[in-house]
Write a protein that holds these residues in place. Structure first.
Motif, PDB file in Angstrom:
ATOM      1  N   TYR A  51       0.833  -1.183   0.000  1.00 57.11           N
ATOM      2  CA  TYR A  51       0.000   0.000   0.000  1.00 57.11           C
ATOM      3  C   TYR A  51       0.877   1.244   0.000  1.00 57.11           C
ATOM      4  CZ  TYR A  51      -4.264  -2.565   0.940  1.00 57.11           C
ATOM      5  OH  TYR A  51      -5.334  -3.409   0.849  1.00 57.11           O
ATOM      6  N   ARG A  68      -4.438  -0.736   6.726  1.00 55.74           N
ATOM      7  CA  ARG A  68      -4.392  -0.570   5.268  1.00 55.74           C
ATOM      8  C   ARG A  68      -4.136   0.872   4.855  1.00 55.74           C
ATOM      9  NH1 ARG A  68      -8.945  -4.204   5.102  1.00 55.74           N
ATOM     10  NH2 ARG A  68     -10.301  -2.434   4.592  1.00 55.74           N
ATOM     11  N   VAL A  95      -1.500 -10.066   3.981  1.00 54.65           N
ATOM     12  CA  VAL A  95      -2.738 -10.420   3.272  1.00 54.65           C
ATOM     13  C   VAL A  95      -3.694  -9.254   3.511  1.00 54.65           C
ATOM     14  CG1 VAL A  95      -4.575 -12.126   2.977  1.00 54.65           C
ATOM     15  CG2 VAL A  95      -2.288 -12.863   3.712  1.00 54.65           C
ATOM     16  N   PRO A  96      -3.691  -8.256   2.619  1.00 59.97           N
ATOM     17  CA  PRO A  96      -4.402  -7.001   2.874  1.00 59.97           C
ATOM     18  C   PRO A  96      -5.878  -7.161   3.211  1.00 59.97           C
ATOM     19  CG  PRO A  96      -2.964  -6.785   0.976  1.00 59.97           C
ATOM     20  CD  PRO A  96      -2.960  -8.236   1.347  1.00 59.97           C
ATOM     21  N   GLU A  97      -6.568  -8.089   2.559  1.00 62.87           N
ATOM     22  CA  GLU A  97      -8.004  -8.219   2.788  1.00 62.87           C
ATOM     23  C   GLU A  97      -8.343  -8.720   4.191  1.00 62.87           C
ATOM     24  OE1 GLU A  97      -6.640 -11.891   0.391  1.00 62.87           O
ATOM     25  OE2 GLU A  97      -6.219  -9.732   0.481  1.00 62.87           O
ATOM     26  N   ARG A  98      -7.356  -9.216   4.912  1.00 61.75           N
ATOM     27  CA  ARG A  98      -7.601  -9.679   6.277  1.00 61.75           C
ATOM     28  C   ARG A  98      -7.224  -8.634   7.322  1.00 61.75           C
ATOM     29  NH1 ARG A  98      -4.818 -15.680   5.902  1.00 61.75           N
ATOM     30  NH2 ARG A  98      -6.053 -16.482   4.141  1.00 61.75           N
ATOM     31  N   GLU A 113      -8.860  -1.454   8.460  1.00 65.76           N
ATOM     32  CA  GLU A 113      -8.705  -0.227   7.684  1.00 65.76           C
ATOM     33  C   GLU A 113      -7.564   0.616   8.242  1.00 65.76           C
ATOM     34  OE1 GLU A 113      -9.077   2.556   4.818  1.00 65.76           O
ATOM     35  OE2 GLU A 113     -10.063   0.595   4.899  1.00 65.76           O
TER      36      GLU A 113
END
Length: 391
Positions: A5, A72, A63-66, A69
């Protein structure tokens, strides 16, 4: 290293030039072992990110989706471990490669380095003028005090390889500890292990607990059941609690998974034990506030669940080793027992009831739990950094 990111570059509004040039915000790198979910270590990382909103995060695998916010929003950089096959799932298999991967991380230009250590994180090479603070959740258990437990539970190939690999990793673990300028430990138990294995002193800074998310209920709403909550991992000793409650014939509620362990425990449970599995937060919160007491028979480095129970106005019956000794005041906010056996826990429950500790003042329990909030954690981190001349 790979950017996951990159931080967005948005133009700042024009402002009048100050008379004196302000001190620039320090560039901060936060090193975390891996980011594959949100557990206690990642909650600590979130708090560090709130302290340093412009910090970059360096980790082996992400693992960004885990992730939350909060995490991230930061620039996340991974080591070369992330590029290896199936790294998102099999990252722990690459443990022997992680020391070198950390040492390859280029931290040139950073003013402060903070490592979050429970797996390999502290072994980065910080710039000469950048203080390095390590916040230690635990020295790697599978190398030190829990080595034989992990080896006995490993597969045939891993069990055969562990003696050679662990020997070399221990050497690196000790030598990399010497590179750190200062340590903060999440409990006195962890501080003692830092002293034992790394021969370093550590300030105790308890991790942040979201105590504001919990609240007591009216006394007439409190039930007669005891509660277990958390991951049903063997070292947390849910088997002791289930068997003790069966023999005592007490109402007992078990919250947590995995399902396979839950089903195994169900076969040994008594008729008054209910297994709820993984539940929504509101269900957990309700049971925390309405239980007679939380049962906590395992030895943990800190243990957030007891603090959450006390923030809910309920006392704790805990094994008197590890982090529970920092959080539970024996005879006031609960009871600490020393014999980690079914018989020891049964005696503790009976002593708890005889002493009337179930009638402890909920307001006093909430006040005690408030001492483990995020503000207290951040105050401790600032004090640790100030000792290093970092802020």
């Amino acid at each position: 290293m790979h950017d996951i990111y990159p931080r967005s570059e948005t133009a700042a509004p024009m402002r009048p030039a100050p008379r004196h040039r302000p001190r620039p915000e320090p560039r901060v790198a936060i090193i975390h072992y891996w980011l594959v979910g949100m557990r206690g270590g990642e909650r600590v990382l979130e708090s560090l990110c709130r302290m340093f909103p412009q910090a970059d995060i360096v980790t082996h695998v992400a693992v960004p989706e885990r992730l939350s916010e909060t995490l991230r929003r930061h620039r996340i950089v991974t080591t070369r471990i992330a590029g290896l096959p199936f790294a998102a799932r099999a990252y722990q298999k690459y443990l022997p490669l992680m020391p070198r991967a950390l040492e390859e991380v280029d931290l040139t230009g950073y003013d402060i380095v903070i490592s979050s250590e429970a797996g390999p994180a502290k072994g980065v090479i910080a710039p000469p003028d950048a203080p390095h603070l390590c916040y230690c959740h635990s020295p790697m258990r599978y190398l030190w005090d829990q080595y034989h437990v992990y080896r006995d539970g490993a597969g045939l190939v891993t069990r055969a390889m562990m003696p050679m690999l662990a020997h070399r990793l221990r050497q690196w673990d000790v030598s990399s500890a010497a590179r750190v300028d200062g340590f903060a430990a999440n409990s006195h138990h962890v501080a003692d292990r830092i002293s034992k294995y790394w021969r370093r002193e550590a300030r105790v800074v308890h991790p942040p607990v979201a105590v504001e998310d919990f609240a007591p209920v009216a006394r007439e709403e409190v039930g007669d059941f005891y509660l277990w909550a958390g991951e049903l991992a063997p070292y947390k000793r849910p088997d002791l609690a289930v068997e003790a409650m069966r023999r005592l014939d007490r109402p007992f509620v078990v919250i947590g998974g995995p399902d396979a362990t839950m089903q195994k425990l169900r076969r040994q449970a008594g008729p008054k034990t209910r297994f709820l599995g993984k539940v929504p937060f509101e269900t957990l919160k309700s049971h925390m506030a309405r239980c007679k007491a939380l049962i906590f028979p395992g030895e943990e480095d800190f243990g957030i669940i007891p603090v959450e129970a006390m923030a809910s106005g309920r006392p704790v019956i805990a094994y008197g080793r590890g982090g529970a000794c920092d959080t539970v005041i024996d005879g006031e906010t609960g009871l600490l027992f020393r014999d980690q056996s079914v018989e020891g826990l049964m005696a503790a429950v009976e002593a708890f009831e005889a002493a009337g500790l179930g009638q402890a003042d909920p307001a006093a329990l909430v006040r005690h739990a408030a001492g483990f909030n995020e503000a207290r954690f951040q105050e401790g981190i600032r004090a640790s950094l100030a000792e290093l001349g970092a802020i």
